[in-house]
Write a protein that holds these residues in place. Structure first.
Motif, PDB file in Angstrom:
ATOM      1  N   VAL A   1       6.582  28.784 -31.504  1.00  0.00           N
ATOM      2  CA  VAL A   1       7.190  28.495 -30.211  1.00  0.00           C
ATOM      3  C   VAL A   1       7.257  29.752 -29.363  1.00  0.00           C
ATOM      4  O   VAL A   1       7.003  29.727 -28.155  1.00  0.00           O
ATOM      5  CB  VAL A   1       8.596  27.892 -30.398  1.00  0.00           C
ATOM      6  CG1 VAL A   1       9.225  27.584 -29.047  1.00  0.00           C
ATOM      7  CG2 VAL A   1       8.511  26.639 -31.257  1.00  0.00           C
TER       8      VAL A   1
ATOM      9  N   GLU B   1       4.537  30.867 -26.923  1.00  0.00           N
ATOM     10  CA  GLU B   1       4.460  30.289 -25.584  1.00  0.00           C
ATOM     11  C   GLU B   1       5.307  31.073 -24.587  1.00  0.00           C
ATOM     12  O   GLU B   1       5.185  30.891 -23.383  1.00  0.00           O
ATOM     13  CB  GLU B   1       4.953  28.831 -25.611  1.00  0.00           C
ATOM     14  CG  GLU B   1       4.293  27.962 -26.678  1.00  0.00           C
ATOM     15  CD  GLU B   1       2.825  27.731 -26.401  1.00  0.00           C
ATOM     16  OE1 GLU B   1       2.415  27.876 -25.236  1.00  0.00           O
ATOM     17  OE2 GLU B   1       2.089  27.401 -27.354  1.00  0.00           O
TER      18      GLU B   1
ATOM     19  N   VAL C   1      11.740  25.491 -24.218  1.00  0.00           N
ATOM     20  CA  VAL C   1      10.291  25.356 -24.115  1.00  0.00           C
ATOM     21  C   VAL C   1       9.951  23.868 -24.140  1.00  0.00           C
ATOM     22  O   VAL C   1      10.255  23.170 -25.112  1.00  0.00           O
ATOM     23  CB  VAL C   1       9.571  26.090 -25.263  1.00  0.00           C
ATOM     24  CG1 VAL C   1       8.059  25.965 -25.110  1.00  0.00           C
ATOM     25  CG2 VAL C   1       9.981  27.552 -25.299  1.00  0.00           C
TER      26      VAL C   1
ATOM     27  N   LYS D   1       7.008  21.216 -24.297  1.00  0.00           N
ATOM     28  CA  LYS D   1       5.625  21.225 -24.745  1.00  0.00           C
ATOM     29  C   LYS D   1       5.033  19.818 -24.724  1.00  0.00           C
ATOM     30  O   LYS D   1       5.693  18.846 -25.084  1.00  0.00           O
ATOM     31  CB  LYS D   1       5.520  21.789 -26.164  1.00  0.00           C
ATOM     32  CG  LYS D   1       5.994  23.227 -26.321  1.00  0.00           C
ATOM     33  CD  LYS D   1       5.647  23.779 -27.688  1.00  0.00           C
ATOM     34  CE  LYS D   1       4.153  23.893 -27.871  1.00  0.00           C
ATOM     35  NZ  LYS D   1       3.802  24.538 -29.154  1.00  0.00           N
ATOM     36  N   LYS D   2       3.789  19.755 -24.284  1.00  0.00           N
ATOM     37  CA  LYS D   2       2.990  18.530 -24.360  1.00  0.00           C
ATOM     38  C   LYS D   2       1.597  18.937 -24.823  1.00  0.00           C
ATOM     39  O   LYS D   2       0.812  19.468 -24.045  1.00  0.00           O
ATOM     40  CB  LYS D   2       2.913  17.807 -23.027  1.00  0.00           C
ATOM     41  CG  LYS D   2       2.119  16.500 -23.078  1.00  0.00           C
ATOM     42  CD  LYS D   2       2.060  15.848 -21.710  1.00  0.00           C
ATOM     43  CE  LYS D   2       1.292  14.539 -21.802  1.00  0.00           C
ATOM     44  NZ  LYS D   2      -0.144  14.760 -22.153  1.00  0.00           N
TER      45      LYS D   2
ATOM     46  N   LYS E   1      -1.060  21.222 -26.058  1.00  0.00           N
ATOM     47  CA  LYS E   1      -1.226  22.659 -25.994  1.00  0.00           C
ATOM     48  C   LYS E   1      -0.634  23.270 -24.720  1.00  0.00           C
ATOM     49  O   LYS E   1      -0.669  24.490 -24.541  1.00  0.00           O
ATOM     50  CB  LYS E   1      -2.711  23.024 -26.080  1.00  0.00           C
ATOM     51  CG  LYS E   1      -3.357  22.633 -27.415  1.00  0.00           C
ATOM     52  CD  LYS E   1      -4.810  23.056 -27.456  1.00  0.00           C
ATOM     53  CE  LYS E   1      -5.446  22.701 -28.793  1.00  0.00           C
ATOM     54  NZ  LYS E   1      -6.867  23.116 -28.857  1.00  0.00           N
ATOM     55  N   ARG E   2      -0.130  22.442 -23.835  1.00  0.00           N
ATOM     56  CA  ARG E   2       0.453  22.932 -22.595  1.00  0.00           C
ATOM     57  C   ARG E   2       1.970  23.029 -22.736  1.00  0.00           C
ATOM     58  O   ARG E   2       2.594  22.230 -23.444  1.00  0.00           O
ATOM     59  CB  ARG E   2       0.088  22.016 -21.426  1.00  0.00           C
ATOM     60  CG  ARG E   2      -1.403  21.844 -21.228  1.00  0.00           C
ATOM     61  CD  ARG E   2      -1.694  20.792 -20.186  1.00  0.00           C
ATOM     62  NE  ARG E   2      -1.194  21.196 -18.884  1.00  0.00           N
ATOM     63  CZ  ARG E   2      -0.802  20.347 -17.946  1.00  0.00           C
ATOM     64  NH1 ARG E   2      -0.829  19.053 -18.171  1.00  0.00           N
ATOM     65  NH2 ARG E   2      -0.371  20.792 -16.781  1.00  0.00           N
ATOM     66  N   SER E   3       2.558  23.995 -22.055  1.00  0.00           N
ATOM     67  CA  SER E   3       3.998  24.200 -22.195  1.00  0.00           C
ATOM     68  C   SER E   3       4.562  24.786 -20.913  1.00  0.00           C
ATOM     69  O   SER E   3       3.848  25.322 -20.068  1.00  0.00           O
ATOM     70  CB  SER E   3       4.309  25.121 -23.379  1.00  0.00           C
ATOM     71  OG  SER E   3       3.768  26.414 -23.151  1.00  0.00           O
TER      72      SER E   3
END
Length: 517
Positions: A134, A137, A147, A149-150, A152-154
Motif C-alpha cells: 500500500v 502507492e 488510499v 484503490k481500483k 492498479k489505479r489509486s
C-alpha cells in the motif's frame, strides 16, 4: 416415563415452531444482508453515521456493475504521537478526531458497498510488512492517509489536506490574549473527498475542453471576474483545458466540449457557422451570457445561432422580489439585490440538475437575461426551457442597475427561464449535440463557490462521464466554544468557587436548623 399422545403432540409442535422461527430468522438475515434491502436509520447529532443519497447510489452502482474497490487506512497510532505541552495535545486530539470520523465514514461505505467494497485498517506497529504494497502507492504523505484503490489505479487522500477544512492560526500567533495557536477543525469533508476519488477511479481518459477567446473574462487570472476556480476544478476532475479561436478554423476533432463564457460581442457569421457545424456532428457547447448595463452593445443576442437552435436572449435584466429585511413575511422590490437570482425551479429529472434538486441546493446567478423559445429554422432541434427557471416573482427591468425599483405595472410577475438546453440531432452517426444556454453569470470566481457542483455536473454530462456526478457530502461541523481569558476566569470563580460555596452554605444552614429541632 412413557409419553402420552397429547404430550408427544405438544413436543412436536414446539420443535416445529422452533424450526419455523429458526428458518424465518435465517431467511430474514439473508434477505436483509442484501445491499438493496439495507436501510440505515441515523439519529446521531449532525447525521455523522449516514451519507448523501448520491454516495449511496454510487456505491450500489459498484455492486451492479461488478466493480471492486478497496479503501486502505494508514493512520499514525495514538501512542506514537509526540506530545509537548497543551498545543501538542491539541494537535494530537485533532488527528485522533479525524481518524475517528474517517473510520465511521468508511464503515458506511463498507456497509453500502457490500461485496464490491473492501475496507482495510492497517496497523503500522504490528504489521509493517503487510502495508508495504500500500505504501508504494504513497509518495510523500505516507501516514495518516486513506488510499483508494481500483485495480492498479489509486488515489491518496491525506486527513489534514484532503479530508478536513481547518481554521489556521495567523502567522503572528493571533491577537493578544488569543489561545488558538494550532489548527482547529472547521468542517469534515470526508464524504466529498472519498466519493470524488471513487468517481475519478471509475473513469479513464482526459476529455478536452476548448474555451473560445471571444469570452470577456480571463481563464487563469487570480481576480474575481476570471474563471481560474472553474479551470482548476475541471483540471482536478481530469479535464484537459485549451483555448480556441474559431476565426482560424473549425473546432478540432479532439474537442469534447466548447465553452464561451461572458461574451461581449456578437459572433461573426463564419464563427457561428463553424460552431453550428460542430453541434451538428454531435458536439457540446456551453454559452453563458450576462446582462451588462453599459454599454448596451456589450449584450450580444446571438440571433443567427438562436434562429437555428430555436432560442432568443432578451435585452432586459431579470429581477426577482426578495424578502423585506424589516418584515420577512413581506416582499420588497426597491433594492439592488433583486438582480441576484436564486434558480428556485430546477428540472427534477435532467442529469445536470437532478442531484441538486434532490438536496434542494439551488444555484445562484447574477445579471440574468431571459431565454425565450422560438421556432427553430433547422430540423431536428428540441429546446428545453425547464432546466433553470426563477421563482414566480420575476420581472424584466431595462432601467440602469443603480436605480432598480418596483416593476412599472401590475401583472408582470412570472417565472422566467434563465437556462435552457437545445438537443440537436446529428447529420451522421448517433451522437446528439447539446447547446447549453445560461442567461447569467454564475461560474466566475465569485460565483463558483456557490455553483461549483452545477459547473462540474454540466461539463461531466457533456463529456458523457455519468459516474462523475458532483457529490458534496454532509459536512461534520464541530461545535466549539471560544472563551477569552477573562471569561475563563469568571467561569472558574462562578463554577468552582461561587456555586460550590453557596451549596456548602445551604447545607450548613440545613444542618444547623435540624440540630436545633
Amino acid at each position: 416415563m412413557a409419553l402420552t399422545a397429547r404430550s408427544l403432540t405438544g413436543w412436536l409442535n414446539l420443535l416445529l415452531s422452533a424450526a419455523l422461527a429458526l428458518g424465518a430468522w435465517a431467511l430474514a438475515t439473508v434477505l436483509f444482508a442484501q445491499p438493496r434491502l439495507k436501510q440505515l436509520f441515523d439519529w446521531s447529532p449532525q447525521a455523522r453515521f449516514s451519507v448523501e443519497p448520491a454516495t449511496a447510489q454510487l456505491l450500489q452502482g459498484l455492486v451492479e456493475k461488478g466493480e471492486e474497490l478497496e479503501f486502505h487506512t494508514i493512520f499514525v497510532p495514538p501512542q506514537t504521537f509526540t506530545v509537548t505541552g497543551p498545543e501538542g495535545e491539541q494537535v494530537r486530539a485533532l488527528h485522533l478526531r479525524l481518524q475517528e470520523l474517517t473510520r465511521d465514514l468508511l464503515r458506511q461505505y463498507d456497509y453500502l458497498g457490500g461485496e464490491a467494497v473492501r475496507v482495510v485498517h492497517h496497523d503500522l506497529l504490528s504489521e509493517p510488512a503487510a502495508i508495504k504494497e500500500v505504501l508504494r502507492e504513497v509518495t510523500e504523505r505516507n501516514y495518516n492517509s486513506v488510499v483508494v484503490k481500483k485495480g492498479k489505479r489509486s488515489k491518496v487522500l491525506h486527513l489534514l489536506d484532503d479530508l478536513a477544512e481547518l481554521n489556521l492560526p495567523s502567522a503572528g500567533g493571533g491577537p493578544v490574549g488569543s489561545r488558538r495557536t494550532v489548527p482547529t477543525l472547521k468542517s469534515y469533508k470526508g464524504e466529498e473527498a472519498l466519493s470524488t476519488a471513487v468517481k475519478k477511479l471509475l473513469v479513464e481518459g482526459a476529455p478536452k475542453i476548448y474555451f473560445l477567446r471571444q469570452g470577456s473574462g480571463s481563464l487563469t487570472a487570480g481576480i474575481a471576474a476570471s474563471y481560474s476556480e472553474l479551470v482548476g476544478a475541471l483540471s482536478d476532475d481530469g479535464f484537459e483545458i485549451a483555448q480556441l479561436d474559431l476565426a482560424q478554423g473549425d473546432v478540432p476533432q479532439d474537442a469534447t466540449a466548447v465553452g464561451l463564457l461572458g461574451p461581449v460581442r456578437e459572433l461573426p457569421a463564419d464563427v457561428t457557422t463553424r460552431l453550428w457545424r460542430y453541434l451538428r456532428r454531435g458536439g457540446r457547447v456551453l454559452l453563458s451570457v450576462a446582462f451588462i448595463d453599459k454599454p448596451q452593445s456589450w449584450n450580444p443576442t446571438f440571433r443567427a445561432l438562436g434562429a437555428r437552435a430555436g432560442f432568443a436572449i432578451g435585452d432586459e435584466l431579470v429581477c426577482h422580489v426578495i424578502p423585506d429585511p424589516r418584515d420577512p413575511s413581506r416582499s420588497t422590490m426597491g433594492d439592488p439585490q433583486v438582480q441576484n437570482i436564486v434558480v428556485a425551479n430546477l428540472n427534477a429529472t435532467h442529469p445536470i440538475t437532478r442531484p441538486l434538486w434532490r438536496v434542494q441546493r439551488f444555484p445562484r446567478m447574477k445579471a440574468c437575461r431571459e431565454i425565450r423559445r422560438l421556432e427553430p429554422t433547422e430540423d431536428g432541434v428540441r429546446l428545453d426551457t425547464s432546466i433553470f427557471r426563477t421563482g414566480p416573482g420575476a420581472w424584466l427591468e431595462d432601467r440602469p442597475v443603480d436605480f432598480i425599483g418596483p416593476p412599472p405595472a401590475d401583472g408582470v410577475y412570472a417565472s422566467r427561464c434563465v437556462g435552457a438546453i437545445a438537443d440537436i440531432d446529428p447529420e451522421e452517426g448517433d451522437r446528439t449535440g447539446h447547446l447549453v444556454l445560461l442567461g447569467g453569470a454564475c461560474f466566475d470566481n465569485l460565483g463558483f463557490s456557490l455553483n461549483g457542483d452545477l459547473a462540474l455536473n454540466l461539463f461531466n454530462w457533456m463529456a458523457e462521464r455519468s459516474a462523475l456526478v458532483s457529490i458534496r457530502g454532509r459536512k461534520y461541523v464541530p461545535r466549539a466554544l471560544a472563551l477569552a481569558p477573562q471569561q475563563i476566569d469568571r467561569a472558574f470563580w462562578l463554577l468552582v468557587v461561587a456555586v460550590p460555596g453557596v451549596l456548602l452554605l445551604l447545607g450548613l444552614m440545613v444542618f444547623w436548623r435540624r440540630g436545633r429541632v
